[in-house]
Motif scaffolding. Structure first.
Motif, PDB file in Angstrom:
ATOM      1  N   PHE A 165      42.974  51.111  42.626  1.00 20.06           N
ATOM      2  CA  PHE A 165      42.637  50.240  43.776  1.00 20.06           C
ATOM      3  C   PHE A 165      41.759  49.220  43.404  1.00 20.06           C
ATOM      4  O   PHE A 165      41.967  48.117  43.702  1.00 20.06           O
ATOM      5  CB  PHE A 165      42.240  51.066  44.941  1.00 20.06           C
ATOM      6  CG  PHE A 165      43.144  51.657  45.602  1.00 20.06           C
ATOM      7  CD1 PHE A 165      44.302  51.063  46.416  1.00 20.06           C
ATOM      8  CD2 PHE A 165      43.230  53.251  45.769  1.00 20.06           C
ATOM      9  CE1 PHE A 165      45.310  51.869  46.999  1.00 20.06           C
ATOM     10  CE2 PHE A 165      44.023  53.758  46.662  1.00 20.06           C
ATOM     11  CZ  PHE A 165      45.236  53.282  47.283  1.00 20.06           C
ATOM     12  N   ARG A 166      40.730  49.535  42.574  1.00 17.79           N
ATOM     13  CA  ARG A 166      39.628  48.562  42.324  1.00 17.79           C
ATOM     14  C   ARG A 166      40.169  47.256  41.384  1.00 17.79           C
ATOM     15  O   ARG A 166      40.187  46.231  41.578  1.00 17.79           O
ATOM     16  CB  ARG A 166      38.587  49.109  41.657  1.00 17.79           C
ATOM     17  CG  ARG A 166      37.320  48.157  41.197  1.00 17.79           C
ATOM     18  CD  ARG A 166      36.305  48.877  40.234  1.00 17.79           C
ATOM     19  NE  ARG A 166      36.054  50.298  40.649  1.00 17.79           N
ATOM     20  CZ  ARG A 166      35.140  51.008  39.822  1.00 17.79           C
ATOM     21  NH1 ARG A 166      34.667  50.297  39.013  1.00 17.79           N
ATOM     22  NH2 ARG A 166      34.926  52.203  40.415  1.00 17.79           N
ATOM     23  N   LEU A 167      41.013  47.902  40.358  1.00 20.17           N
ATOM     24  CA  LEU A 167      41.800  46.817  39.440  1.00 20.17           C
ATOM     25  C   LEU A 167      42.666  45.798  40.417  1.00 20.17           C
ATOM     26  O   LEU A 167      42.823  44.645  40.129  1.00 20.17           O
ATOM     27  CB  LEU A 167      42.432  47.576  38.434  1.00 20.17           C
ATOM     28  CG  LEU A 167      41.505  48.196  37.562  1.00 20.17           C
ATOM     29  CD1 LEU A 167      42.341  48.985  36.403  1.00 20.17           C
ATOM     30  CD2 LEU A 167      40.666  47.394  36.735  1.00 20.17           C
ATOM     31  N   LEU A 168      43.512  46.587  41.332  1.00 16.54           N
ATOM     32  CA  LEU A 168      44.484  45.826  42.181  1.00 16.54           C
ATOM     33  C   LEU A 168      43.658  44.755  43.141  1.00 16.54           C
ATOM     34  O   LEU A 168      44.164  43.703  43.114  1.00 16.54           O
ATOM     35  CB  LEU A 168      45.134  46.781  43.009  1.00 16.54           C
ATOM     36  CG  LEU A 168      46.244  46.117  43.819  1.00 16.54           C
ATOM     37  CD1 LEU A 168      47.336  45.269  43.016  1.00 16.54           C
ATOM     38  CD2 LEU A 168      47.134  47.127  44.737  1.00 16.54           C
ATOM     39  N   HIS A 169      42.502  45.374  43.591  1.00 16.74           N
ATOM     40  CA  HIS A 169      41.860  44.386  44.153  1.00 16.74           C
ATOM     41  C   HIS A 169      41.248  43.285  43.497  1.00 16.74           C
ATOM     42  O   HIS A 169      41.417  42.018  44.160  1.00 16.74           O
ATOM     43  CB  HIS A 169      40.560  45.226  44.787  1.00 16.74           C
ATOM     44  CG  HIS A 169      39.846  44.385  45.984  1.00 16.74           C
ATOM     45  ND1 HIS A 169      40.158  43.824  47.069  1.00 16.74           N
ATOM     46  CD2 HIS A 169      38.459  43.911  45.719  1.00 16.74           C
ATOM     47  CE1 HIS A 169      39.198  43.123  47.742  1.00 16.74           C
ATOM     48  NE2 HIS A 169      38.159  43.173  46.835  1.00 16.74           N
ATOM     49  N   ARG A 170      40.620  43.449  42.467  1.00 21.49           N
ATOM     50  CA  ARG A 170      40.387  42.372  41.478  1.00 21.49           C
ATOM     51  C   ARG A 170      41.529  41.451  41.197  1.00 21.49           C
ATOM     52  O   ARG A 170      41.150  40.128  41.102  1.00 21.49           O
ATOM     53  CB  ARG A 170      39.728  42.985  40.278  1.00 21.49           C
ATOM     54  CG  ARG A 170      38.203  43.657  40.282  1.00 21.49           C
ATOM     55  CD  ARG A 170      37.782  44.031  39.160  1.00 21.49           C
ATOM     56  NE  ARG A 170      36.468  44.807  39.338  1.00 21.49           N
ATOM     57  CZ  ARG A 170      35.731  45.500  38.417  1.00 21.49           C
ATOM     58  NH1 ARG A 170      36.522  45.418  37.063  1.00 21.49           N
ATOM     59  NH2 ARG A 170      34.504  45.924  38.698  1.00 21.49           N
TER      60      ARG A 170
END
Length: 514
Positions: free
Chosen positions: A502-507
């Motif tokens: 989720f963090r990578l997708l958000h970035r």
């Protein structure tokens, strides 16, 4: 473009506060507030630990820790984790100062570092509060295995025996109890701070429903296999005496004195760890003859902790005598206490510290599951320190143990911290495995624990005690006895991977918008 135009914020962005002295001070104070919150979170977690029974402090600590971690970069999470770890471990490991102050400092630094490292697993986003309990479960799993085979004192789950989350122990063991306890607190913070509260509420409700259903279905297979009329002996005596300085014969005589009052219709008698100290094998000694006579007089199977000393090593065993006086079985302790029963890298530490004076010889490690085949039935055994490790108790039960014996020796400790923690561990093993647990200690705490984790009888510290109770024999296996920690570890790993994804997708989405 003028210099003023270059420094002006973009029209689409949020207006930045000027970097004045006041702005810097406000950010500094906000950082200190987070550190104070992290320290308070650690103290709250410590306040839930035995001998206290304030189980509700752990969810509160997890809620505070979650709020302090939100929005922090990895460096700041590392610092905050160290502060929280200090608040948790400094009071709960303080009993180590009575043995070796430098050893306490070394253990404290290691445990604080592990706590800090676990906080690197946390996703600081408001929507992913669930990575905090996942990281704490991962921390407990690591501490149960590292270093030197694990040092799980204190364990977060051991403060929950009188709370609602302990009901999950037969399903997923102590790690699931930790996950639900800290997850409840983190969920409260998540509901307060999340932008999408409805979605967060649905997630919390779904997790609660699945957990409740799993706990309700976590029934052991099989059923009762009879019952035992048992007696557990505690000789009493002074506390705070290191094992190398204790008078072994005095310990033995106190136990024989207490056992004079044993009735003659018992099924099982349990003596503590190190009840009998001999040179060489116990079988042909005078002490063995006296134990055989005790078994014949009571008509019971008698199990006692025996220390067999050699020139360069010793053996720590639980030995069983049948009602007719025959020595029928023995189990030697497999999971030894590092720096208590053996010195890792002894040659190195002999040059660096006087700690080796407290452990002049290494214990010989035993093998296999702790199981005694006796006329009273198959008896599972975990000796002292082994009660903190669910894998040793699971091995004993899966090998056929219908009741669990814990001969232990906590006479070296001056406070009740470690004896109370041992009783909590015995209660947790009882709930995880659906077995009655009999714990015997020379000076306490001696206790009889029923399969639901409740205490049927418990003695005091330092006094002679003779506890008797009828306990059930069980043959069934709980889901946790069958699977161990693997399902919880897989779930936690998946949760942490999902948080990272989720963090990578958000970035990537932010980069695409920019």
């Amino acid at each position: 473009m003028t210099r003023t135009e270059r420094l002006a914020p973009a029209a689409s962005g949020r207006e930045r506060a000027p970097a004045t002295a006041l702005g810097v001070r406000d950010r500094w104070l906000h950082g200190w507030q987070r550190l104070v919150a992290g320290l308070a979170a650690g103290v709250l977690l410590a306040g839930s630990m035995p001998p206290r029974s304030a189980w509700y402090l752990a969810p509160a600590g997890a809620a505070l820790l979650t709020g302090a971690l939100l929005g922090l970069r990895w460096r700041h999470r590392l610092v905050l984790g160290a502060v929280a770890g200090l608040g948790f471990f400094a009071p709960t490991l303080s009993w180590l100062t009575g043995f070796h102050p430098a050893g306490f400092a070394a253990v404290l630094v290691l445990e604080v570092a592990l706590f800090a490292a676990a906080m690197l697993l946390v996703d600081p986003g408001r929507e992913r509060w669930w990575t905090v309990p996942a990281a704490l479960v991962a921390l407990e799993a690591v501490r149960a295995r590292f270093p030197f085979g694990g040092f799980p004192l204190p364990g977060l789950a051991l403060g929950q025996l009188d709370g609602p989350f302990a009901a999950a122990a037969p399903l997923g063991g102590s790690l699931l109890v930790v996950g639900l306890t800290t997850g409840a607190g983190a969920a409260v913070t998540g509901l307060v701070v999340a932008h999408r509260r409805i979605r967060t509420l649905v997630l919390v409700a779904a997790l609660a429903a699945v957990s409740a259903a799993g706990v309700a279905l976590a029934q052991p297979s099989g059923g009762p296999a009879g019952q035992l009329l048992t007696a557990v002996a505690q000789g009493g005596g002074p506390r705070g005496i290191p094992a190398v300085e204790a008078d072994e014969q005095e310990v033995t005589e106190r136990l024989f004195d207490v056992s004079e009052d044993l009735p003659a219709d018992l099924d099982l008698v349990l003596w503590p760890e190190s009840s009998i100290g001999v040179t060489g094998p116990v079988a042909e000694t005078r002490e063995a003859d006296r134990m055989a006579a005790l078994a014949r007089r009571t008509g019971a199977t008698v199990v006692a902790g025996v220390t067999e000393s050699g020139e360069t090593s010793f053996r720590n065993a639980a030995v069983a005598w049948a009602p007719d006086g025959r020595l029928v079985d023995r189990y030697e302790k497999a999971h030894r206490v590092p720096f208590g029963e053996y010195i890792p890298a002894r040659g190195l530490f002999e040059q660096l510290s006087n700690m080796t004076a407290l452990v002049p010889r290494d214990a010989v490690p035993g093998r296999g599951p702790g199981l005694l085949e006796t006329p009273a039935g198959p008896l599972g055994v975990v000796i002292s320190y082994e009660v903190f490790f669910s894998d040793r108790a699971r091995a004993a039960v899966r090998a056929g143990g219908q009741v669990l014996l814990v001969p232990t020796n906590a006479a070296s400790y001056t406070t009740e911290e470690v004896p109370a923690t041992e009783v909590a561990a015995a209660r947790m093993r009882a709930r995880e495995l659906d077995r009655a647990v009999l714990q015997a200690a020379p000076t306490g705490y001696t206790a009889i624990v029923l399969p639901d984790g409740s205490i049927a009888e418990q003695g005091a510290l330092g006094t002679p005690e003779l506890l008797t109770a009828t306990v059930p024999l069980r043959t069934g296996l709980t889901p946790y006895a069958r699977t161990g920690d693997l399902p919880v570890l897989l779930t936690v790993t998946s949760a942490l991977i999902a948080g990272l994804a989720f963090r990578l997708l958000h970035r990537r989405n932010r980069a695409a918008v920019a």
